[in-house]
Design an enzyme around this catalytic site. Sequence first.
Site, PDB file in Angstrom:
ATOM      1  N   LYS A 162     -38.980 -79.496 -24.524  1.00 39.19           N
ATOM      2  CA  LYS A 162     -38.592 -80.148 -25.779  1.00 39.19           C
ATOM      3  C   LYS A 162     -39.817 -80.619 -26.557  1.00 39.19           C
ATOM      4  O   LYS A 162     -39.916 -80.431 -27.774  1.00 39.19           O
ATOM      5  CB  LYS A 162     -37.693 -81.355 -25.487  1.00 39.19           C
ATOM      6  CG  LYS A 162     -37.317 -82.148 -26.736  1.00 39.19           C
ATOM      7  CD  LYS A 162     -36.721 -83.504 -26.401  1.00 39.19           C
ATOM      8  CE  LYS A 162     -37.781 -84.575 -26.438  1.00 39.19           C
ATOM      9  NZ  LYS A 162     -37.244 -85.926 -26.720  1.00 39.19           N
ATOM     10  N   ASN A 163     -40.761 -81.235 -25.860  1.00 39.89           N
ATOM     11  CA  ASN A 163     -41.919 -81.811 -26.532  1.00 39.89           C
ATOM     12  C   ASN A 163     -42.900 -80.759 -27.035  1.00 39.89           C
ATOM     13  O   ASN A 163     -43.825 -81.084 -27.777  1.00 39.89           O
ATOM     14  CB  ASN A 163     -42.629 -82.799 -25.596  1.00 39.89           C
ATOM     15  CG  ASN A 163     -41.812 -84.057 -25.388  1.00 39.89           C
ATOM     16  OD1 ASN A 163     -41.005 -84.436 -26.235  1.00 39.89           O
ATOM     17  ND2 ASN A 163     -41.989 -84.706 -24.247  1.00 39.89           N
TER      18      ASN A 163
ATOM     19  N   ARG B  61     -38.129 -89.571 -33.961  1.00 41.87           N
ATOM     20  CA  ARG B  61     -39.509 -89.982 -34.166  1.00 41.87           C
ATOM     21  C   ARG B  61     -40.409 -88.785 -34.474  1.00 41.87           C
ATOM     22  O   ARG B  61     -41.391 -88.899 -35.211  1.00 41.87           O
ATOM     23  CB  ARG B  61     -40.017 -90.718 -32.924  1.00 41.87           C
ATOM     24  CG  ARG B  61     -41.457 -91.175 -33.045  1.00 41.87           C
ATOM     25  CD  ARG B  61     -41.925 -91.959 -31.847  1.00 41.87           C
ATOM     26  NE  ARG B  61     -43.354 -92.174 -31.891  1.00 41.87           N
ATOM     27  CZ  ARG B  61     -43.975 -93.054 -32.640  1.00 41.87           C
ATOM     28  NH1 ARG B  61     -43.264 -93.832 -33.442  1.00 41.87           N
ATOM     29  NH2 ARG B  61     -45.287 -93.188 -32.621  1.00 41.87           N
TER      30      ARG B  61
ATOM     31  N   ASP C 244     -36.446 -93.053 -29.703  1.00 38.08           N
ATOM     32  CA  ASP C 244     -36.150 -93.981 -28.617  1.00 38.08           C
ATOM     33  C   ASP C 244     -36.712 -95.364 -28.901  1.00 38.08           C
ATOM     34  O   ASP C 244     -37.821 -95.512 -29.418  1.00 38.08           O
ATOM     35  CB  ASP C 244     -36.769 -93.477 -27.302  1.00 38.08           C
ATOM     36  CG  ASP C 244     -35.999 -92.310 -26.717  1.00 38.08           C
ATOM     37  OD1 ASP C 244     -34.787 -92.225 -26.983  1.00 38.08           O
ATOM     38  OD2 ASP C 244     -36.598 -91.505 -25.994  1.00 38.08           O
TER      39      ASP C 244
ATOM     40  N   ASP D 198     -42.770 -90.350 -19.400  1.00 39.62           N
ATOM     41  CA  ASP D 198     -41.349 -90.015 -19.530  1.00 39.62           C
ATOM     42  C   ASP D 198     -40.635 -89.943 -18.186  1.00 39.62           C
ATOM     43  O   ASP D 198     -39.402 -89.872 -18.152  1.00 39.62           O
ATOM     44  CB  ASP D 198     -41.183 -88.678 -20.261  1.00 39.62           C
ATOM     45  CG  ASP D 198     -41.266 -88.826 -21.773  1.00 39.62           C
ATOM     46  OD1 ASP D 198     -41.516 -89.955 -22.237  1.00 39.62           O
ATOM     47  OD2 ASP D 198     -41.086 -87.834 -22.486  1.00 39.62           O
TER      48      ASP D 198
ATOM     49  N   MET E 134     -47.536 -97.729 -20.909  1.00 40.77           N
ATOM     50  CA  MET E 134     -47.554 -97.336 -22.314  1.00 40.77           C
ATOM     51  C   MET E 134     -46.479 -97.988 -23.168  1.00 40.77           C
ATOM     52  O   MET E 134     -46.702 -98.289 -24.336  1.00 40.77           O
ATOM     53  CB  MET E 134     -47.471 -95.814 -22.413  1.00 40.77           C
ATOM     54  CG  MET E 134     -48.653 -95.128 -21.754  1.00 40.77           C
ATOM     55  SD  MET E 134     -48.644 -93.334 -21.907  1.00 40.77           S
ATOM     56  CE  MET E 134     -48.969 -93.143 -23.653  1.00 40.77           C
TER      57      MET E 134
END
Length: 426
Positions: free
Chosen positions: A22-23, A93, A117, A312, A334
């Site tokens: 996805k990223n 985002r 998110d 993640d 993070m």
Amino acid sequence: MHEYIIQGGFPVNGTIKASGNKNAALPCIAAAILSEEPIILKNIPEIEDVFVMLQVFEALGGHYEKIEKNVFKLQIEKVKTSKIPEDLATKIRASILFAGPLLARTGKAVLPPPGGDVIGRRRLDTHFLALTELGARVETDQNFSFIAHKLMGEDIFLDEASVTATENAIMAASLAEGTTIISNAASEPHVQELCKMLNKMGAKISGVGSNILTIEGVKKLNGTEHRIGPDYMEIGSFIGLAAVTRGQLKITDVEPRDMRPLRVAFGKLGIGWSLEGTTLTVPDKQKMQVNCDLGGMIPKIDDAPWPGFPPDLTSIMTVIATQVEGTVLIHEKMFESRMFFVDKLIGMGARITLCDPHRAVISGPSSLHGSELVSPDVRAGMAMVIAACCARGESIIRNVYQIERGYEHLVERLKSIGVKIELKEK
């Protein structure tokens, strides 16, 4: 609105194919803005976030079509607007990723504050730093406006190794005049994926996979075909699911190099797997036991920029740790709100001490029981699914839209490996 109903306590068994990353898919969609020619993207996961990005692409003047399963053709011969629609920007985002391509193609990009998110403070300053170094002017009112008559290559040092800021800088610099050097660049597999696609389009990017990238600007980028690599975050989630349900699972279409940081972290919890080519096998009934550090110290699993452990997956590791014999510290460096979902796990019977917004100490194994849960974000939502699968009894998970933003056809695929899950319309 939909919800998942899960009957826990059953081991998974079978084979599941990893979806595309996805990223990586999201910046590759944004990068299609950089060329007038067709871009064909293969192995694109058919998830909510991808479809929102495609809607943004279309709103800017592009056209896309689904050629076959997981294959999309994109083309934008003329950009009709440089402003991202507010209703789409607030959904995702990753809409910020259109800033660099729009600036390079049209000299302007207007973005409402992006959504996504709610996992803590997610600053945009590094994006501003990178794009202003390349010659853009930033104006802020209700929107963020980037304006540049000409982008010029520059020696840029990013104040943090931000993935999306690195990607924005790469895309803008690809059509800038002169040479750009990006130091402290993010080097995650999805950043590498974007660079590979851009190089196929005619960009000149070197240092791919390192934290120093050199980009020689070109006047034009061409169309291309590119296959997105597998999603190692999804693979890590499925490894965790197999481990806590004590099942055996084969995961196909795995990139072995992406699994190295995960092997180190999972190994601290006594979880391993074998790799044969691109097939990963998680054995059943593993002896999940915390491997203490030298001197018997409690081990720590903490996230870090690549090649560190990906943030993640900290939510997933938190659930796994509840089923492992021993005590471990999970340190999410993070994002300060990502650990707040642990109160739901405590309600299910987990023994967790939340030290502060970034750290939790988990002692296991704990016998979890079914519960009613609400998914706060995509990764915590998947962590809740995993917890429900190893818990006794029935669990109901609501706000599953958040989960389906990142996991492709999840219910169907989980059913295929033995998970007792149903999707119910509320």
